[in-house]
Each structure stands twice: as structure tokens, then as C-alpha cells.
Design a protein around this motif. Structure first.
Motif, PDB file in Angstrom:
ATOM      1  N   ALA A   1      -7.826  37.453  16.242  1.00 34.42           N
ATOM      2  CA  ALA A   1      -7.378  36.230  16.104  1.00 34.42           C
ATOM      3  C   ALA A   1      -6.299  36.289  15.148  1.00 34.42           C
ATOM      4  O   ALA A   1      -5.864  35.123  14.448  1.00 34.42           O
TER       5      ALA A   1
ATOM      6  N   ASN B   1     -15.254  34.032  16.793  1.00 32.37           N
ATOM      7  CA  ASN B   1     -15.779  33.029  15.784  1.00 32.37           C
ATOM      8  C   ASN B   1     -16.247  33.833  14.514  1.00 32.37           C
ATOM      9  O   ASN B   1     -17.128  34.318  14.573  1.00 32.37           O
TER      10      ASN B   1
ATOM     11  N   ASN C   1      -8.183  34.361  19.783  1.00 37.51           N
ATOM     12  CA  ASN C   1      -9.264  33.668  19.984  1.00 37.51           C
ATOM     13  C   ASN C   1     -10.182  33.370  21.298  1.00 37.51           C
ATOM     14  O   ASN C   1     -10.352  32.505  21.584  1.00 37.51           O
TER      15      ASN C   1
END
Ligand SMILES: Nc1ncnc2c1ncn2[C@@H]1O[C@H](COP(=O)(O)OP(=O)(O)OP(=O)(O)O)[C@@H](O)[C@H]1O
Ligand SMILES: [Mg+2]
Lengths: 496, 327
Positions: free
Chosen positions: B62, B196, B260
Motif C-alpha cells: 500500500a 489492512n 490496497n
């Protein structure tokens, strides 16, 4: 016997809220200590203090009678504290085995950091077998359903030796079978003298497995009692801080014209589904998790495509796979997975609530800020959203409070047909009743509601008619007053 | 029970683009499809491949690294100046590599500890590295006494058993990175950062540490690229790396590495870099100038994303068909 863990005077403040106010709590080996309280009462925060995610501003944690600070999640892990969080914490693109061992991988060669994939998979297989979870550890998480993912989360927590296990709303996405499996697992952990905290808004569960109950409200401890010394009504009164004599305030109105008509809709998960919803009607869609109810809702709203069949709204054809058009025609869908589909975590409550209705709030191209704020505040009041300001960002709210914000957002849309997918999941008992009242108002104003729910009491209490789905097909339709819990369950368990 | 299945969306768009580009040049660019030229495409791909690995891993986590081109330059200039000053070649190369690594570490530090967005942090580093490289070199290519360092010529242009040493070293470094990526915690933690990062934190793993690891690795690759570039071109040019960051980002993206999504594909990234090198080679055979390469590289990025979107739709249709068949 000495408590395995004792909390004394735990206080935690976030900007503008006292999330925990001098909480005392203890737990004994082999005990199931259940926590109850409204959304935002501080349950998850308290547990996160235990698991090292948050540091308390004041107070002491005693483990085995010794004062023990828990500065990080690692420290909690070393003390044998295992946490199953309210939100799923899995990596979609990694296998079940890699997820179970995330953060404590097994090595072939520690110095070089070479992982032992085979051993991890074998160990994972053993762990899953002892927990009776029929999932292949080499499968990626993304191939699994939400319920199965929840079970993996539990397996992950129990993959290392545990002394204290925290379950933060583990059952909100499990099927009845899986819940039973979980409860027998809890019983076996109890025999091994493991202490457990258990949080749930399904109050029936608390009586089934709890030994003691602690009720929190606004960050304060209201009471701790053996569960056998309290009745359901007393518990509800303590949680909501008032008597709720009518949980399901629904007064049927005479149904009007047919608003939604689904004819023979068929896709991946739905088999030849036909149903209708009339104006002024609340139609319950019951069934087990995975029965295809969510998929039906998504297809009707156009999020997912479908092959055969058609969807009519007030006699007009709703185009396939075009949610925008569906919304324009007057369908509103409250999605099941609110965290990813319903909420912008970085935006404020106000922005989240009004984003679906912005068009109504514009005047000559300028946003009517006053009106926007007022509307947002009205719903914060009605749903008792636990926040000190509508400008707080959604990511900082408690799990259930986030749900309320999303529900508020959808209630604000002016639609002919509302589809609610699990509208009260994770929402406390008091606010549930407020949501039901708002639904009731909506149908009085001639809207039609299709309510998907796994909560049987809710379906029976609120619906004018009920469809039961299983294996992707509608198995049975019940007219008002015809259905009983046993009857509905019978059809829900019917396959194909 | 559920099984892992192949999803078309796991196929990098670079595969399609590469085949199309390759066939096109093989047909229309005379001399393209010769053993000599194909070998030279591979040699030209070595440095972009090194960079793309680092950048792909950053993107999967990310992040984003826009600094690799100029960090490569700075590493090369540092190494070149030390060689010019007569430092032993091994030491000069080591310091060159460490320069890149340090830049990467700083990127990681800015992102993980100072909480700067990766875009901003590495954009700053991109300028800092370029400024330093130009200052140190006084905006002129740095030359050293070639005769003093025969080993550099061996690395740059020598061959063992007919295989260029330069390519050999490149492949070796890539192999190590790929091995480490797939065999250690690196892949797990990078995917988790991308999917995440909260999950990593709650699993008791330090998010900041792993972000720093990822950016440092990217800097390391740029450092290695810088000293290899010195050996290859026998001087340290303060503009040599300009634009390489864009090629690396595009290569990584068409190779199936996106922010992501919590996954990635290092082999796809390498193919992405080779695809861009092939385009550059083919265009220069057809006597198209540099600016056309820029136009095409930009277009390839868009085409890559369009292909991906197409895959997503096909995958979706496939699911529907299966469903209808079973119903
Ligand atoms: N990271 C945070 N930043 C700011 N405020 C927070 C943060 N986390 C929680 N809060 C606030 O602390 C209070 C308690 O939240 P908590 O998550 O503990 O509630 P809960 O009892 O678990 O509720 P639920 O039943 O909805 O899960 C809420 O007012 C919430 O907005
Ligand atoms: Mg909570």
C-alpha cells in the motif's frame, strides 16, 4: 479461588469521550464473564485495554494477583490473552494456515527466517479438526464465507496456548450450526479452566453460556451479578436504562399496490426466486446465513448481475446490474457488510449520513449546511447514537454505533422500497426498538420494506408476511400471524 | 469444501501486452527477432527488473516509491566519486549500495514514523537525491581511471561461458529477492500491510518496522542498480536514473501489483519491466525517438488497467454462467 485477572479503576478517555470511567472487574479460571451494554458503552474499549491495543489513562491490571502492565498486543499474547475482535482481522489473499499463524509463524530455519509451510499447514489442520471446523487450511480466505471466516478468526486466537479468551460479538455472522459449535467449544475451554469474556447484543446467548454478567453504560460499570440472579427484563432495563415493554412496536396497515415484484430471478446464488412486496407492508426474509438472501437483495438492487428473471418496481422494469438506476427509481438497499460498503471511515458522522441524500439538501447548487446538520442531528438523537458531535469521524465510533450511522443514512433516503439487510445486527436493544419504530413510520407513509434478518424474534415480531429461504430458493411463504418459530426453522433448514 | 481456484484477475495484464508487443516488433521491426537483439533486450532489462522488484513490493504494501530513479543516480555518483578518489573497488561499491539503502530507510522512516504519505515522502526523496547527485558531480559525468579497476569492466561487459556477467549478477540478485519474498514472513506481512495494516498490528507485528523494511529494500535495489549502472556505462552520469521510477511503477502495475488489494506478483512485475524494455528496444530499432517511448509507456499503463478491468468483467460473467448452469 483467586481471580486469574483483575482490573482496578480502569479509565480511558478519547478526545471528547470518557470511554471507560474507573472500571473494576475480575474473572476466575473457567468462568464465562459476559459483558452487556449499549453501543458505545465501552465494552470493546475495555477488552482492547486487556489486549494491549489501548493504554488506560489510570488504573491497574492484575494478572494472578500481580500488577501487570500490558503495553502492546505482543505482551498480551505472552500473558496468554487471546482476542477475537468485533471486526474480522484476516488477510483475504493468504491461505487459512498463513492467517492462523500470522505473527507467530513456524520456521524451518529461524536464523535465515525460512518458513515451514508444511508444518504450518499440518498444525492448522489439527487445530481446525479439534475445533470441528471443516475447512481446508490451504484455501485462501477470500474463497470463504463470512461465517467461515469468523470461525477461522476463532481458530487463530486459539492456535496458541490461551489462559484468557475474549469473544467480542463472535456470533453476529454465524449460522445456528456454527453458533452451536462455538458454544460447545466454549464449554470445552471452560473444562480446561480457561477464563472467557463474552460480548453480545443477542441477549439470549448471554443466559445460555454466561456465569456472571457485567453491565456497562456510558463507560461506567452499572452492575456485576451471577447470571442466575437476573431476569431478561431486568437485564434489558439495566442496559437501556428504561423499561422496554414492547420490543416490536409494529402496527400493521392495510397493504396497497404491489411495489416490488421479483419474477424467476436466477443467478449464482439465487434459484428461480419470485416474490412480492406491497406498499405499507414489512416483508420478512428469513433463513440461515448463506441461504442466498443477501445475494437476492444485491441482484434486485443491481449490485450483482443475474441471468434469467426480472424485477419490477411499481410495474416498471428495473434494469439489470445498474444500482444507480435502481436508486433513481426508488429502491434503497441497506447493505449487510457496512464496514466496507456502507461507511466512509474517515468522514464525519454528518457526511456519512447525508451522502446518500445530498441531492435533497442542495438548493441552487449550494449545499444547505444548516438543513444537513439538522437532519443529521435528528437521527443521532432518534437512534441514540453515542457521540458527542456529528462531526466525529466514523472510524472512531464503536462497532454498533457505526451500524447505527449507516442505518440512519439509509433511513434518510426517500424511497418507495427499502431493502434492509440485517438492519439491527450489532445494535443494542434500545436502539433496535427505535429502528423498528422508524420502519413502522415508513410503512405508514406507504413505503414497502423487505427486511432480511437472521434474528427470528425480529422477523416474527415485525413482519406482515414472511418468506423463508434455503439453498438459494424460496421454500415457504407465511401470511401474517401464521408463522411460528418452529415452522420457520423447519423450512430454513430445508435444502434445495 | 471450498478450493482455491484460478481467477483471471490473478493474471497480470503484462502477459497480454508483452505478447502483443513482441509479435508486433517481430513482424515489423527488422532485426528485432535475432538472438543478438533478444539477448540485448534482456541485458537492458536487468536494471529495470531490479528496480521493479523493490517498487512492486512497496506498492503491494500500500505504499509508493517515486524516488528509485534518482536514488539509483545518487548511489552511482557516490560510488563513482569514491572510485575517482582511488578507494578500493569493493568498498566503493559497498558504499554506493549503502547510499541507496539509506535513502530507502529514510523513505520508510518518513512514512512509518513521521506519517507522511508515501507519495509525498518519496517525491521529496526524489528531489533530494537528484539535487545531491548533481551537486556532488557538479552536473558532469564522473569518470574514474578505468585501467585501475579491471573488475568493473568484467562486471559491466565481461562474460562467463558466453553469458554476460552483468546479467548473471542481476539474475542472482533477483533470485535472492524472490526467494526471500516467498519463503520468509516478508510476503505475509507485505500482503497484510496492503490489505489492512490494522490486522498486522493486532497480530502483534510492528507495522512501522515492516514499512521501513519494505522501503529500505526498495532503496537497496536502487543502490545495487546504481553501482551496476556505473560498471555498465563506465562513468557515473548524474541524469542516468531520470524516468526510471516511472518505468518501475508502470512495470509493477501492469505486472499485477496494485495498492490496497493485499496481494501482488513479483514474476508479473519482472515481466512488466521486460515488456517496457522490449518496447524501448523495438522503437529504437524502428528509429522512433525517446518521446515516443514516453508516450507509449504512458499509454501502456492505461491499457494495462483497461485489460485488468476486462478480466474483472469476464470473471464476473463466468460466475454467472456457472450459476445458471447449476440452477
Ligand atoms: N479510537 C477511538 N477514538 C475515539 N473514540 C473512540 C475510539 N474507540 C472508541 N471510541 C469511543 O469510545 C466509546 C466506547 O466505544 P466501544 O467501542 O468500547 O463501545 P462498545 O461498547 O464496544 O459498543 P458496540 O456495542 O457498538 O461495539 C464510544 O463513544 C466510541 O465512540
Ligand atoms: Mg464493540
Amino acid at each position: 479461588m483467586e481471580p486469574i485477572l483483575k482490573l482496578e479503576g480502569i479509565t480511558k478517555t478519547f478526545p471528547g469521550v470518557k470511554a471507560l470511567d474507573s472500571i473494576d472487574l475480575d474473572i476466575y479460571p473457567g468462568e464465562v464473564h459476559v459483558l452487556a451494554g449499549e453501543n458505545g458503552a465501552g465494552k470493546s474499549t475495555l477488552m482492547k485495554v486487556l489486549s494491549g491495543v489501548y493504554q488506560p489513562d489510570a488504573g491497574t491490571i492484575y494478572v494472578d494477583g500481580k500488577a501487570t502492565p500490558i503495553p502492546t498486543p505482543q505482551a498480551a499474547e505472552q500473558l496468554g490473552i487471546r482476542m477475537i475482535y468485533q471486526e474480522l482481522n484476516l488477510v483475504q489473499e493468504l491461505s487459512v494456515a498463513r492467517n492462523i499463524f500470522l505473527g507467530h509463524e513456524l520456521y524451518k530455519n529461524r536464523v535465515l527466517g525460512l518458513l515451514d509451510f508444511k508444518k504450518m499447514e499440518e498444525r492448522a489442520r489439527e487445530i481446525l479438526a479439534t475445533l470441528n471446523i471443516p475447512i481446508d487450511p490451504s484455501v485462501k480466505i477470500k474463497e470463504l464465507g463470512v461465517g467461515q471466516q469468523q470461525m477461522i478468526e476463532i481458530a487463530k486466537a486459539l492456535s496458541m496456548d490461551a489462559r484468557i479468551v475474549v469473544f467480542d460479538e463472535p456470533t453476529s455472522s454465524l449460522t445456528d450450526n456454527e453458533i452451536e459449535e462455538l458454544f460447545s467449544l466454549i464449554a470445552s475451554l471452560k473444562e480446561k479452566n480457561i477464563a472467557m469474556f463474552y460480548i453480545s447484543h443477542r441477549l439470549g446467548e448471554l443466559f445460555e453460556i454466561g456465569d456472571r454478567v457485567t453491565i456497562l453504560r456510558d463507560g461506567q460499570k452499572i452492575d456485576t451479578k451471577p447470571i442466575s440472579d437476573i431476569t431478561m427484563d431486568e437485564l434489558i432495563a439495566k442496559i437501556a436504562n428504561r423499561d422496554l415493554d414492547n420490543l416490536y412496536p409494529h402496527e400493521p396497515v392495510a397493504p396497497g399496490e404491489v411495489v416490488l415484484e421479483v419474477k424467476g430471478l436466477t443467478n449464482e446464488k439465487c434459484k428461480d426466486i419470485s416474490l412480492t412486496v406491497r406498499a405499507g407492508e414489512i416483508v420478512g426474509l428469513s433463513g440461515l446465513v448463506g441461504a442466498g438472501r443477501t445475494e437476492l437483495a444485491r441482484a434486485v438492487f443491481g449490485v450483482d448481475d443475474y441471468g434469467a428473471g426480472e424485477v419490477l418496481l411499481c410495474g416498471k422494469k428495473v434494469p439489470k446490474h445498474n444500482p444507480r438506476k435502481a436508486a433513481d427509481m426508488g429502491i434503497s438497499l441497506l447493505p449487510e457488510d457496512r464496514k466496507t460498503e456502507g461507511l466512509a471511515l474517515k468522514l464525519s458522522i454528518r457526511e456519512n449520513e447525508t451522502v446518500a441524500t445530498l441531492a435533497q439538501l442542495f438548493k441552487n447548487g449550494w449545499i444547505r449546511a444548516g438543513l444537513e446538520r439538522e437532519t443529521a442531528e435528528k437521527y443521532v438523537r432518534d437512534l441514540e447514537i453515542a457521540t458527542n458531535s456529528v462531526e466525529k469521524s466514523a472510524g472512531q465510533l464503536s462497532g454498533g454505533t457505526q451500524q447505527k450511522v449507516v442505518v440512519a443514512k439509509w433511513l434518510m433516503t426517500k424511497a418507495k422500497l427499502f431493502i434492509f439487510d440485517e438492519p439491527t445486527r450489532g445494535i443494542d436493544v434500545g436502539a433496535k426498538t427505535s429502528i423498528y419504530s422508524i420502519m413502522d413510520e415508513l410503512v405508514k407513509e406507504n413505503a414497502a420494506i423487505l427486511m432480511i434478518s437472521s434474528d427470528l424474534q425480529e422477523v416474527l415480531g415485525m413482519s406482515d408476511r414472511i418468506y423463508v429461504m434455503a439453498g438459494g430458493a424460496v421454500q415457504k411463504e407465511f401470511a401474517a400471524g401464521e408463522a411460528t418459530q418452529a415452522e420457520v426453522l423447519k423450512y430454513a433448514f430445508q435444502e434445495g | 469444501m471450498r478450493k482455491n481456484r484460478f481467477h483471471l484477475t490473478d493474471l497480470p495484464s503484462a502477459v497480454i501486452i508483452f505478447i502483443v508487443v513482441f509479435v508486433f516488433f517481430a513482424v515489423s521491426a527488422g532485426g528485432f527477432f535475432s538472438a543478438y537483439n533478444l539477448a540485448s533486450i534482456l541485458t537492458q532489462s536487468v536494471i529495470p527488473c531490479l528496480l521493479v522488484l523493490g517498487v512492486a513490493i512497496v506498492i503491494m504494501s500500500a505504499g509508493l516509491d517515486l524516488s528509485v530513479g534518482n536514488v539509483l543516480t545518487l548511489s552511482g555518483v557516490t560510488c563513482g566519486l569514491l572510485l575517482k578518489a582511488g578507494m578500493p573497488v569493493a568498498l566503493a561499491m559497498l558504499v554506493g549500495v549503502l547510499t541507496g539503502t539509506a535513502c530507502g530507510f529514510l523513505n520508510g522512516f518518513m512514512v512509518a514514523k513521521m506519517k507522511l504519505p508515501p507519495f509525498i515522502a518519496t517525491l521529496a526523496m526524489m528531489n533530494i537525491a537528484s539535487g545531491l547527485a548533481n551537486t556532488l558531480s557538479q552536473k558532469k559525468p564522473v569518470y574514474w581511471e578505468r585501467e585501475a579497476f579491471p573488475i568493473l569492466d568484467t562486471i559491466g561487459t565481461g562474460a562467463v561461458l558466453g553469458i554476460p556477467v552483468f546479467a548473471l549478477i542481476g539474475v542472482l540478485v533477483m533470485a535472492v529477492v524472490i526467494f526471500v519474498f516467498y519463503r520468509t514472513r516478508l510476503r505475509t506481512n507485505v500482503y497484510t500491510l496492503g490489505g489492512n495494516e490494522e490486522v498486522l498490528h493486532l497480530s502483534g507485528v510492528s507495522v512501522a518496522k515492516w514499512k521501513i523494511v519494505v522501503f529500505t529494500l526498495s532503496g537497496l535495489m536502487a543502490g545495487v542498480g546504481g553501482v551496476l549502472m556505473d560498471a555498465r556505462v563506465t562513468c557515473a552520469d548524474p541524469t542516468v536514473g531520470t524516468g526510471l521510477e516511472f518505468a518501475a511503477v508502470v512495470g509493477a502495475v501492469i505486472g499485477g501489483n496494485l495498492q490496497n488489494v493485499g496481494k501482488g506478483n513479483l514474476f508479473g512485475a519482472i515481466l512488466g519491466a521486460i515488456t517496457l524494455a522490449t518496447i524501448r528496444n523495438g522503437l529504437s530499432i524502428m528509429h522512433m525517438n525517446n518521446y515516443w517511448q514516453m508516450v507509449l509507456t504512458g499509454a501502456i499503463l492505461v491499457i494495462g488497467m483497461v485489460i485488468r478491468e476486462l478480466f474483472v468483467r469476464i470473471e464476473h460473467k463466468k460466475k454467472l454462467k456457472e450459476a445458471e448452469a447449476s440452477a
